[in-house]
Motif scaffolding. Structure first.
Motif, PDB file in Angstrom:
ATOM      1  N   GLN A 114       0.843  -1.201   0.000  1.00  0.00           N
ATOM      2  CA  GLN A 114       0.000   0.000   0.000  1.00  0.00           C
ATOM      3  C   GLN A 114       0.883   1.258   0.000  1.00  0.00           C
ATOM      4  O   GLN A 114       1.919   1.282   0.651  1.00  0.00           O
ATOM      5  CB  GLN A 114      -0.888   0.016   1.255  1.00  0.00           C
ATOM      6  CG  GLN A 114      -1.877  -1.146   1.325  1.00  0.00           C
ATOM      7  CD  GLN A 114      -2.851  -1.150   0.157  1.00  0.00           C
ATOM      8  OE1 GLN A 114      -3.345  -0.117  -0.249  1.00  0.00           O
ATOM      9  NE2 GLN A 114      -3.098  -2.334  -0.386  1.00  0.00           N
ATOM     10  N   PRO A 115       0.462   2.322  -0.719  1.00  0.00           N
ATOM     11  CA  PRO A 115       1.278   3.547  -0.718  1.00  0.00           C
ATOM     12  C   PRO A 115       1.243   4.249   0.640  1.00  0.00           C
ATOM     13  O   PRO A 115       0.187   4.393   1.243  1.00  0.00           O
ATOM     14  CB  PRO A 115       0.600   4.415  -1.792  1.00  0.00           C
ATOM     15  CG  PRO A 115      -0.806   3.906  -1.878  1.00  0.00           C
ATOM     16  CD  PRO A 115      -0.751   2.451  -1.534  1.00  0.00           C
ATOM     17  N   LEU A 116       2.419   4.640   1.123  1.00  0.00           N
ATOM     18  CA  LEU A 116       2.513   5.340   2.409  1.00  0.00           C
ATOM     19  C   LEU A 116       3.523   6.476   2.289  1.00  0.00           C
ATOM     20  O   LEU A 116       4.505   6.365   1.555  1.00  0.00           O
ATOM     21  CB  LEU A 116       2.983   4.386   3.514  1.00  0.00           C
ATOM     22  CG  LEU A 116       2.021   3.285   3.974  1.00  0.00           C
ATOM     23  CD1 LEU A 116       2.758   2.305   4.879  1.00  0.00           C
ATOM     24  CD2 LEU A 116       0.809   3.867   4.698  1.00  0.00           C
ATOM     25  N   ASP A 117       3.283   7.556   3.027  1.00  0.00           N
ATOM     26  CA  ASP A 117       4.257   8.640   3.104  1.00  0.00           C
ATOM     27  C   ASP A 117       5.156   8.493   4.326  1.00  0.00           C
ATOM     28  O   ASP A 117       6.328   8.854   4.289  1.00  0.00           O
ATOM     29  CB  ASP A 117       3.531   9.986   3.164  1.00  0.00           C
ATOM     30  CG  ASP A 117       2.726  10.246   1.896  1.00  0.00           C
ATOM     31  OD1 ASP A 117       3.327  10.231   0.809  1.00  0.00           O
ATOM     32  OD2 ASP A 117       1.495  10.426   1.990  1.00  0.00           O
ATOM     33  N   TYR A 118       4.578   7.994   5.420  1.00  0.00           N
ATOM     34  CA  TYR A 118       5.333   7.851   6.672  1.00  0.00           C
ATOM     35  C   TYR A 118       4.945   6.556   7.377  1.00  0.00           C
ATOM     36  O   TYR A 118       3.788   6.155   7.360  1.00  0.00           O
ATOM     37  CB  TYR A 118       5.029   9.008   7.645  1.00  0.00           C
ATOM     38  CG  TYR A 118       5.387  10.373   7.129  1.00  0.00           C
ATOM     39  CD1 TYR A 118       6.681  10.881   7.281  1.00  0.00           C
ATOM     40  CD2 TYR A 118       4.436  11.164   6.498  1.00  0.00           C
ATOM     41  CE1 TYR A 118       7.015  12.139   6.798  1.00  0.00           C
ATOM     42  CE2 TYR A 118       4.759  12.418   6.005  1.00  0.00           C
ATOM     43  CZ  TYR A 118       6.051  12.908   6.154  1.00  0.00           C
ATOM     44  OH  TYR A 118       6.379  14.149   5.677  1.00  0.00           O
ATOM     45  N   ILE A 119       5.941   5.932   7.991  1.00  0.00           N
ATOM     46  CA  ILE A 119       5.687   4.838   8.934  1.00  0.00           C
ATOM     47  C   ILE A 119       6.329   5.251  10.250  1.00  0.00           C
ATOM     48  O   ILE A 119       7.521   5.584  10.279  1.00  0.00           O
ATOM     49  CB  ILE A 119       6.292   3.505   8.449  1.00  0.00           C
ATOM     50  CG1 ILE A 119       5.682   3.082   7.109  1.00  0.00           C
ATOM     51  CG2 ILE A 119       6.082   2.406   9.498  1.00  0.00           C
ATOM     52  CD1 ILE A 119       6.353   1.866   6.479  1.00  0.00           C
ATOM     53  N   LEU A 120       5.546   5.248  11.322  1.00  0.00           N
ATOM     54  CA  LEU A 120       6.088   5.543  12.651  1.00  0.00           C
ATOM     55  C   LEU A 120       6.000   4.282  13.501  1.00  0.00           C
ATOM     56  O   LEU A 120       4.934   3.652  13.580  1.00  0.00           O
ATOM     57  CB  LEU A 120       5.307   6.681  13.325  1.00  0.00           C
ATOM     58  CG  LEU A 120       5.782   8.095  12.955  1.00  0.00           C
ATOM     59  CD1 LEU A 120       5.254   8.481  11.582  1.00  0.00           C
ATOM     60  CD2 LEU A 120       5.312   9.107  13.974  1.00  0.00           C
ATOM     61  N   ILE A 121       7.104   3.902  14.102  1.00  0.00           N
ATOM     62  CA  ILE A 121       7.157   2.675  14.902  1.00  0.00           C
ATOM     63  C   ILE A 121       7.315   3.041  16.370  1.00  0.00           C
ATOM     64  O   ILE A 121       8.291   3.693  16.757  1.00  0.00           O
ATOM     65  CB  ILE A 121       8.332   1.772  14.452  1.00  0.00           C
ATOM     66  CG1 ILE A 121       8.263   1.505  12.944  1.00  0.00           C
ATOM     67  CG2 ILE A 121       8.314   0.461  15.227  1.00  0.00           C
ATOM     68  CD1 ILE A 121       9.468   0.739  12.382  1.00  0.00           C
ATOM     69  N   ASP A 122       6.335   2.637  17.178  1.00  0.00           N
ATOM     70  CA  ASP A 122       6.381   2.912  18.620  1.00  0.00           C
ATOM     71  C   ASP A 122       7.070   1.749  19.324  1.00  0.00           C
ATOM     72  O   ASP A 122       6.592   0.617  19.284  1.00  0.00           O
ATOM     73  CB  ASP A 122       4.952   3.081  19.158  1.00  0.00           C
ATOM     74  CG  ASP A 122       4.941   3.509  20.616  1.00  0.00           C
ATOM     75  OD1 ASP A 122       5.873   4.192  21.048  1.00  0.00           O
ATOM     76  OD2 ASP A 122       3.981   3.142  21.338  1.00  0.00           O
ATOM     77  N   CYS A 123       8.207   2.019  19.941  1.00  0.00           N
ATOM     78  CA  CYS A 123       9.016   0.958  20.563  1.00  0.00           C
ATOM     79  C   CYS A 123       8.691   0.779  22.039  1.00  0.00           C
ATOM     80  O   CYS A 123       8.265   1.726  22.705  1.00  0.00           O
ATOM     81  CB  CYS A 123      10.497   1.300  20.449  1.00  0.00           C
ATOM     82  SG  CYS A 123      11.084   1.258  18.764  1.00  0.00           S
ATOM     83  N   PRO A 124       8.935  -0.424  22.573  1.00  0.00           N
ATOM     84  CA  PRO A 124       8.806  -0.613  24.026  1.00  0.00           C
ATOM     85  C   PRO A 124       9.955   0.100  24.749  1.00  0.00           C
ATOM     86  O   PRO A 124      10.979   0.408  24.128  1.00  0.00           O
ATOM     87  CB  PRO A 124       8.917  -2.133  24.194  1.00  0.00           C
ATOM     88  CG  PRO A 124       9.656  -2.606  22.989  1.00  0.00           C
ATOM     89  CD  PRO A 124       9.340  -1.649  21.879  1.00  0.00           C
TER      90      PRO A 124
END
Length: 275
Positions: A114-124
């Motif tokens: 899927q097209p995305l501009d941003y991916i934000l990953i929330d870490c433990p």
């Protein structure tokens, strides 16, 4: 973008969901990947994450395609979430015996079409295999730092881990953004910490800082980000401004701090053509 700081309570999840919502409201297509077993990012985005829900655990441990666990966020168009469930608490141990255990998230993201501009990953709030997966998958690291005593304590270890991952697993990885959170302009301590962080990290520190705000704290209990819970609050406006700064940084445009701070932030036309 990996949102990381092994210190708890610095605003990682709050920053992840509110920046993601801000970037989506600015017109981006944004995916939040919740890698924290507590699932607080999923809660704040109004995404169901009880044990039976397909989650990021299934992607990491069972090799399920990311597209099968991603859900649209109800309140914000263009915002999506790959939720965490409590199963993720055991994933650190289960990942140890798996092939290419550090790069399972990276592979899942690369296969996501899927097209995305941003991916934000929330870490433990730890530096275990879940955070390493995030660092291997990410291009940039965003570190939220709270404007309180001991703010920089423990950051050295995170920066060393970023260097290790860059040296061995992900040469593109770098710390691009430092965001000051829980800023209380009435205290001398907050401005001292802000000055210390700015002198230490320089250009990486966003000009916009996030104020200590009751509205930001209340929003998750309603399954919302502060952007939909109270769009006119200082917290919402600050996250919108921080997102604008990040987006302009990403396309190599120098950031002009607004003169009339709140007025400029609340003008929806300010980000036209930003992407």
């Amino acid at each position: 973008m990996v949102v990381a700081n092994q210190k708890g309570g610095v605003g990682k999840t709050t920053t992840t969901v509110n920046l993601a919502a801000s970037l989506a409201l600015h017109g981006g297509r944004v995916l939040v990947i919740d890698l924290d077993p507590q699932g607080n990012a999923s809660t704040a985005l109004g995404i169901d994450h009880h044990a039976e829900v397909p989650s990021i655990y299934d992607v990491l441990v069972e090799s399920k395609p990311l597209a099968e666990v991603v859900q649209p966020v109800p309140d914000v168009e263009g915002l999506f979430c790959a939720p965490a469930t409590i199963d993720l608490a055991g994933a650190e141990i289960e990942l140890v015996s798996l092939v290419a255990r550090e790069s399972r998230l990276q592979r899942a993201i690369q296969a996501y079409e899927q097209p995305l501009d941003y991916i934000l990953i929330d870490c433990p709030p730890s530096l275990g295999l879940l955070t390493v997966n995030a660092l291997v998958a990410g291009a940039e690291v965003l570190i939220p730092i709270q404007c309180e005593y001991y703010a920089l304590e423990g950051l050295g270890q995170l920066l060393r881990n970023v260097d290790l991952v860059r040296g061995h697993l992900n040469p593109a990885l770098h710390v691009s953004t430092i965001l000051l959170t829980m800023y209380d302009g009435r205290t001398r301590l907050a401005s001292q910490v802000a000055d210390e962080v700015r002198s230490h990290f320089g250009e990486e520190v966003l000009r916009t800082s996030i104020p200590r705000s009751v509205r930001i704290s209340e929003a998750p209990s309603y399954g919302q980000t502060v952007l939909t819970y109270d769009p006119g609050s200082s917290g919402a406006l600050s996250y919108l401004e921080a997102a604008r700064e990040i987006a302009l940084k990403g396309v190599g445009v120098s950031y002009e701090a607004p003169h009339a701070h709140i007025g400029a932030q609340s003008d929806p036309s300010m980000v036209e053509g930003m992407q």
